[in-house]
Design a protein around this motif. Sequence first.
Motif, PDB file in Angstrom:
ATOM      1  N   SER A 140      -5.526 -17.485  -6.646  1.00 47.11           N
ATOM      2  CA  SER A 140      -4.445 -16.832  -5.911  1.00 47.11           C
ATOM      3  C   SER A 140      -3.692 -15.828  -6.778  1.00 47.11           C
ATOM      4  O   SER A 140      -2.834 -15.111  -6.287  1.00 47.11           O
ATOM      5  N   THR A 141      -4.013 -15.790  -8.068  1.00 49.83           N
ATOM      6  CA  THR A 141      -3.297 -14.915  -8.986  1.00 49.83           C
ATOM      7  C   THR A 141      -4.259 -13.933  -9.630  1.00 49.83           C
ATOM      8  O   THR A 141      -5.214 -14.334 -10.295  1.00 49.83           O
ATOM      9  N   CYS A 142      -3.999 -12.650  -9.442  1.00 51.54           N
ATOM     10  CA  CYS A 142      -4.855 -11.639 -10.056  1.00 51.54           C
ATOM     11  C   CYS A 142      -4.406 -11.385 -11.489  1.00 51.54           C
ATOM     12  O   CYS A 142      -3.278 -11.697 -11.875  1.00 51.54           O
ATOM     13  N   ASP A 143      -5.295 -10.807 -12.285  1.00 51.01           N
ATOM     14  CA  ASP A 143      -4.981 -10.504 -13.683  1.00 51.01           C
ATOM     15  C   ASP A 143      -4.270  -9.164 -13.828  1.00 51.01           C
ATOM     16  O   ASP A 143      -3.446  -8.981 -14.729  1.00 51.01           O
ATOM     17  N   PHE A 144      -4.606  -8.221 -12.942  1.00 50.84           N
ATOM     18  CA  PHE A 144      -3.983  -6.897 -12.937  1.00 50.84           C
ATOM     19  C   PHE A 144      -3.816  -6.455 -11.489  1.00 50.84           C
ATOM     20  O   PHE A 144      -4.497  -6.953 -10.586  1.00 50.84           O
ATOM     21  N   HIS A 145      -2.921  -5.502 -11.301  1.00 51.70           N
ATOM     22  CA  HIS A 145      -2.717  -4.934  -9.968  1.00 51.70           C
ATOM     23  C   HIS A 145      -2.562  -3.425 -10.121  1.00 51.70           C
ATOM     24  O   HIS A 145      -1.882  -2.951 -11.038  1.00 51.70           O
ATOM     25  N   ALA A 146      -3.208  -2.675  -9.243  1.00 51.42           N
ATOM     26  CA  ALA A 146      -3.119  -1.216  -9.285  1.00 51.42           C
ATOM     27  C   ALA A 146      -2.821  -0.690  -7.893  1.00 51.42           C
ATOM     28  O   ALA A 146      -3.297  -1.239  -6.896  1.00 51.42           O
ATOM     29  N   SER A 147      -2.033   0.369  -7.828  1.00 47.98           N
ATOM     30  CA  SER A 147      -1.720   0.959  -6.530  1.00 47.98           C
ATOM     31  C   SER A 147      -1.494   2.453  -6.677  1.00 47.98           C
ATOM     32  O   SER A 147      -1.133   2.947  -7.741  1.00 47.98           O
TER      33      SER A 147
END
Length: 208
Positions: free
Chosen positions: A136-143
Amino acid sequence: MPKNKKTEWQVGDPPISVVGDQFCNPYPMELMVKRKVINFSKDYYQVVDPSGNILLQIDGQAWGFNRKRVMRDPAGFTVLTMRQKGIRWKRKWEVHGGESKDKEDLLFTVQQSSAMSLKTSVDVFLAENSNIKKSSTCDFHASGGYSNISFKVFKSDALIAGVGVTHKFTWGSYCKGKYNFSVSVNPEVDYAFIIALLVMVDDIENLC
């Protein structure tokens, strides 16, 4: 993530090496990414430093459901391969080292966070955390992306890289597939990893 909560990755923070240590520098990096479409069938990205030296090249087919992007170093050796996984409501990519498809060579998985959002965003799961259904937890997030004028990559709450469009957005240049990005990579952050994320987010945004 450093113990002291920060808003931006800084000199002295631990290296973020995803593709390889050779792509981490102890100082901030300013890069230019130039994109164009060749013969309406092939995407091509060129990554250069402020002196115009080519650092990375990425190419792949411009159309199709199972797209593939190959990143190469200046000598033409394959660094990694990005593969889109079939037809999905939320786009998903798997990234392997070199030209491999083997599970043991998986570097990370990228999945679109939401198919309905006006701003393109993706969650990034490293190989050891790549079972998206169970994690449920990502290591990185990009937007972000081209039409949103900016693109940012975060590790937890810390900004590790930012991207801007180097000229005023126009639908004409967007649909022609020819435009540039300026990329600011924070110290000790793997710039090949950041460029790969940019290419995949840009691909999700490409409607023309």
